[in-house]
Design a protein around this motif. Sequence first.
Motif, PDB file in Angstrom:
ATOM      1  N   LEU A 132       0.829  -1.210   0.000  1.00  0.00           N
ATOM      2  CA  LEU A 132       0.000   0.000   0.000  1.00  0.00           C
ATOM      3  C   LEU A 132       0.863   1.260   0.000  1.00  0.00           C
ATOM      4  O   LEU A 132       0.596   2.211  -0.744  1.00  0.00           O
ATOM      5  N   LYS A 133       1.908   1.281   0.812  1.00  0.00           N
ATOM      6  CA  LYS A 133       2.802   2.448   0.872  1.00  0.00           C
ATOM      7  C   LYS A 133       3.530   2.651  -0.451  1.00  0.00           C
ATOM      8  O   LYS A 133       3.668   3.780  -0.921  1.00  0.00           O
ATOM      9  N   SER A 134       3.991   1.567  -1.044  1.00  0.00           N
ATOM     10  CA  SER A 134       4.703   1.650  -2.310  1.00  0.00           C
ATOM     11  C   SER A 134       3.810   2.212  -3.413  1.00  0.00           C
ATOM     12  O   SER A 134       4.207   3.113  -4.159  1.00  0.00           O
ATOM     13  N   VAL A 135       2.598   1.679  -3.526  1.00  0.00           N
ATOM     14  CA  VAL A 135       1.657   2.153  -4.553  1.00  0.00           C
ATOM     15  C   VAL A 135       1.276   3.608  -4.292  1.00  0.00           C
ATOM     16  O   VAL A 135       1.273   4.436  -5.203  1.00  0.00           O
ATOM     17  N   THR A 150     -11.206  13.484  -2.713  1.00  0.00           N
ATOM     18  CA  THR A 150     -11.435  12.065  -2.963  1.00  0.00           C
ATOM     19  C   THR A 150     -10.168  11.280  -2.646  1.00  0.00           C
ATOM     20  O   THR A 150      -9.066  11.717  -2.982  1.00  0.00           O
ATOM     21  N   VAL A 151     -10.350  10.132  -2.014  1.00  0.00           N
ATOM     22  CA  VAL A 151      -9.240   9.247  -1.656  1.00  0.00           C
ATOM     23  C   VAL A 151      -9.637   7.810  -2.002  1.00  0.00           C
ATOM     24  O   VAL A 151     -10.794   7.538  -2.331  1.00  0.00           O
ATOM     25  N   LEU A 152      -8.679   6.902  -1.885  1.00  0.00           N
ATOM     26  CA  LEU A 152      -8.959   5.479  -2.023  1.00  0.00           C
ATOM     27  C   LEU A 152      -8.934   4.860  -0.634  1.00  0.00           C
ATOM     28  O   LEU A 152      -7.983   5.063   0.122  1.00  0.00           O
ATOM     29  N   VAL A 153      -9.982   4.119  -0.289  1.00  0.00           N
ATOM     30  CA  VAL A 153     -10.033   3.382   0.967  1.00  0.00           C
ATOM     31  C   VAL A 153      -9.820   1.910   0.636  1.00  0.00           C
ATOM     32  O   VAL A 153     -10.510   1.344  -0.216  1.00  0.00           O
ATOM     33  N   VAL A 154      -8.846   1.305   1.307  1.00  0.00           N
ATOM     34  CA  VAL A 154      -8.551  -0.111   1.127  1.00  0.00           C
ATOM     35  C   VAL A 154      -9.058  -0.844   2.363  1.00  0.00           C
ATOM     36  O   VAL A 154      -8.596  -0.597   3.472  1.00  0.00           O
ATOM     37  N   THR A 177      -0.581  12.997   0.978  1.00  0.00           N
ATOM     38  CA  THR A 177       0.466  12.443   1.836  1.00  0.00           C
ATOM     39  C   THR A 177       0.901  11.086   1.319  1.00  0.00           C
ATOM     40  O   THR A 177       0.090  10.343   0.772  1.00  0.00           O
ATOM     41  N   ASP A 178       2.181  10.766   1.523  1.00  0.00           N
ATOM     42  CA  ASP A 178       2.665   9.434   1.168  1.00  0.00           C
ATOM     43  C   ASP A 178       2.379   8.429   2.277  1.00  0.00           C
ATOM     44  O   ASP A 178       2.533   7.228   2.077  1.00  0.00           O
ATOM     45  N   ALA A 179       1.961   8.908   3.442  1.00  0.00           N
ATOM     46  CA  ALA A 179       1.630   8.009   4.550  1.00  0.00           C
ATOM     47  C   ALA A 179       0.333   7.264   4.232  1.00  0.00           C
ATOM     48  O   ALA A 179      -0.606   7.842   3.695  1.00  0.00           O
ATOM     49  N   VAL A 180       0.307   5.976   4.557  1.00  0.00           N
ATOM     50  CA  VAL A 180      -0.922   5.182   4.463  1.00  0.00           C
ATOM     51  C   VAL A 180      -1.486   5.153   5.868  1.00  0.00           C
ATOM     52  O   VAL A 180      -0.872   4.605   6.778  1.00  0.00           O
ATOM     53  N   LEU A 181      -2.651   5.772   6.034  1.00  0.00           N
ATOM     54  CA  LEU A 181      -3.190   5.978   7.375  1.00  0.00           C
ATOM     55  C   LEU A 181      -4.450   5.157   7.627  1.00  0.00           C
ATOM     56  O   LEU A 181      -5.300   5.026   6.737  1.00  0.00           O
ATOM     57  N   PRO A 182      -4.578   4.626   8.855  1.00  0.00           N
ATOM     58  CA  PRO A 182      -5.856   4.015   9.220  1.00  0.00           C
ATOM     59  C   PRO A 182      -6.940   5.083   9.118  1.00  0.00           C
ATOM     60  O   PRO A 182      -6.680   6.276   9.319  1.00  0.00           O
TER      61      PRO A 182
END
Length: 170
Positions: free
Chosen positions: A48-51, A117-121, A134-139
Amino acid sequence: LAHSATWLKKGGAKSRPYGHVEYCKKRPSECARKKKKKKLPAASLGTLKSVNASVNRSIRPVSDQEQFGVRERWSASAKSGDCEDYALAKRAALLRRGYRASNLLLAMGYAGSQAHTVLVVRTSDGDFVLDNLTDAVLPVGKARVGITKIQSPGNGGEWLRVTGRTSDPS
């Protein structure tokens, strides 16, 4: 993972974003009913962080109005674009890596006073937000966007109201 698992709590139907309606007309298979699996995948934060970081670096930020002279134009393969284009590109990259469409949901809300708009995984470890700001993948509980609506996991052409957060992924 150093957080308690949190998922977005979904409510009833919500209006579809104009740009998404147009996107679905061009790509109906991406906006059709999806098989919703009961078991969520584990979070693969490295992937997730890489993408997230890769897509954030690969798209030049520019508004649809400035670029095309229109209010909204959504694309999963933009070289320049706005937040929806980043989210769609991340979704496409994760689909290529084997993620299921029912776990990759576009979500809309506000970053401050700006619509965003964001992507939620969706994972067994909670919902994670991939954001072009942000490059951070956040809860989802730590994300910098207040999410008000999200794609339905069972139908990519439907959107649902977000009514809060829950510790129950169902």
